[in-house]
Design a protein around this motif. Structure first.
Motif, PDB file in Angstrom:
ATOM      1  N   VAL A 172       0.854  -1.184   0.000  1.00  5.44           N
ATOM      2  CA  VAL A 172       0.000   0.000   0.000  1.00  5.44           C
ATOM      3  C   VAL A 172       0.893   1.237   0.000  1.00  5.44           C
ATOM      4  O   VAL A 172       1.753   1.386   0.854  1.00  5.44           O
ATOM      5  N   CYS A 173       0.680   2.093  -0.998  1.00  3.81           N
ATOM      6  CA  CYS A 173       1.445   3.336  -1.108  1.00  3.81           C
ATOM      7  C   CYS A 173       0.518   4.501  -0.801  1.00  3.81           C
ATOM      8  O   CYS A 173      -0.612   4.538  -1.276  1.00  3.81           O
ATOM      9  N   GLU A 174       1.023   5.440  -0.031  1.00  7.46           N
ATOM     10  CA  GLU A 174       0.242   6.639   0.286  1.00  7.46           C
ATOM     11  C   GLU A 174       0.793   7.818  -0.495  1.00  7.46           C
ATOM     12  O   GLU A 174       1.985   8.094  -0.459  1.00  7.46           O
ATOM     13  N   ALA A 175      -0.085   8.518  -1.191  1.00  9.24           N
ATOM     14  CA  ALA A 175       0.304   9.700  -1.951  1.00  9.24           C
ATOM     15  C   ALA A 175       0.297  10.918  -1.029  1.00  9.24           C
ATOM     16  O   ALA A 175      -0.261  10.889   0.069  1.00  9.24           O
ATOM     17  N   SER A 176       0.904  11.994  -1.496  1.00  7.71           N
ATOM     18  CA  SER A 176       0.980  13.207  -0.680  1.00  7.71           C
ATOM     19  C   SER A 176      -0.396  13.837  -0.445  1.00  7.71           C
ATOM     20  O   SER A 176      -0.589  14.562   0.519  1.00  7.71           O
ATOM     21  N   ASN A 177      -1.358  13.510  -1.326  1.00  9.03           N
ATOM     22  CA  ASN A 177      -2.700  14.070  -1.146  1.00  9.03           C
ATOM     23  C   ASN A 177      -3.563  13.227  -0.199  1.00  9.03           C
ATOM     24  O   ASN A 177      -4.725  13.514  -0.008  1.00  9.03           O
ATOM     25  N   GLY A 178      -3.005  12.164   0.381  1.00  4.36           N
ATOM     26  CA  GLY A 178      -3.716  11.345   1.351  1.00  4.36           C
ATOM     27  C   GLY A 178      -4.384  10.098   0.788  1.00  4.36           C
ATOM     28  O   GLY A 178      -4.902   9.286   1.539  1.00  4.36           O
ATOM     29  N   ARG A 179      -4.385   9.935  -0.528  1.00  2.92           N
ATOM     30  CA  ARG A 179      -4.996   8.746  -1.127  1.00  2.92           C
ATOM     31  C   ARG A 179      -4.082   7.539  -0.992  1.00  2.92           C
ATOM     32  O   ARG A 179      -2.863   7.662  -0.989  1.00  2.92           O
ATOM     33  N   ASP A 180      -4.687   6.364  -0.866  1.00  2.00           N
ATOM     34  CA  ASP A 180      -3.945   5.113  -0.789  1.00  2.00           C
ATOM     35  C   ASP A 180      -4.063   4.353  -2.106  1.00  2.00           C
ATOM     36  O   ASP A 180      -5.135   4.313  -2.702  1.00  2.00           O
ATOM     37  N   TYR A 181      -2.964   3.777  -2.542  1.00  2.00           N
ATOM     38  CA  TYR A 181      -2.956   2.945  -3.731  1.00  2.00           C
ATOM     39  C   TYR A 181      -2.397   1.588  -3.330  1.00  2.00           C
ATOM     40  O   TYR A 181      -1.292   1.497  -2.802  1.00  2.00           O
TER      41      TYR A 181
END
Length: 61
Positions: free
Chosen positions: A11-20
């Motif tokens: 699980v990767c977290e983007a700087s905008n708070g979304r999880d991928y």
């Protein structure tokens, strides 16, 4: 989400708070373990043959 045996979920977290989330198949590690030494052997062979060809060219000229 369905998980395949031997796979890993990252699980990767983007700087905008979304999880991928990404599923990495279990066959990736064995493939890298085989391909990395093979690539190294190819690179060393190429360097050796290039050096040998340059040495032969200098001796003639």
């Amino acid at each position: 989400m369905r998980s395949v045996r031997g796979s890993r979920r990252v699980v990767c977290e983007a700087s905008n708070g979304r999880d991928y989330s990404v599923i990495i198949p279990g066959c990736i590690n064995p493939a890298i373990a085989v391909l990395l030494p093979l690539a190294l052997v190819c690179a060393l062979t190429s360097a050796f043959l290039h050096h040998k060809q340059r040495t032969r060219t200098r001796e003639k000229g």
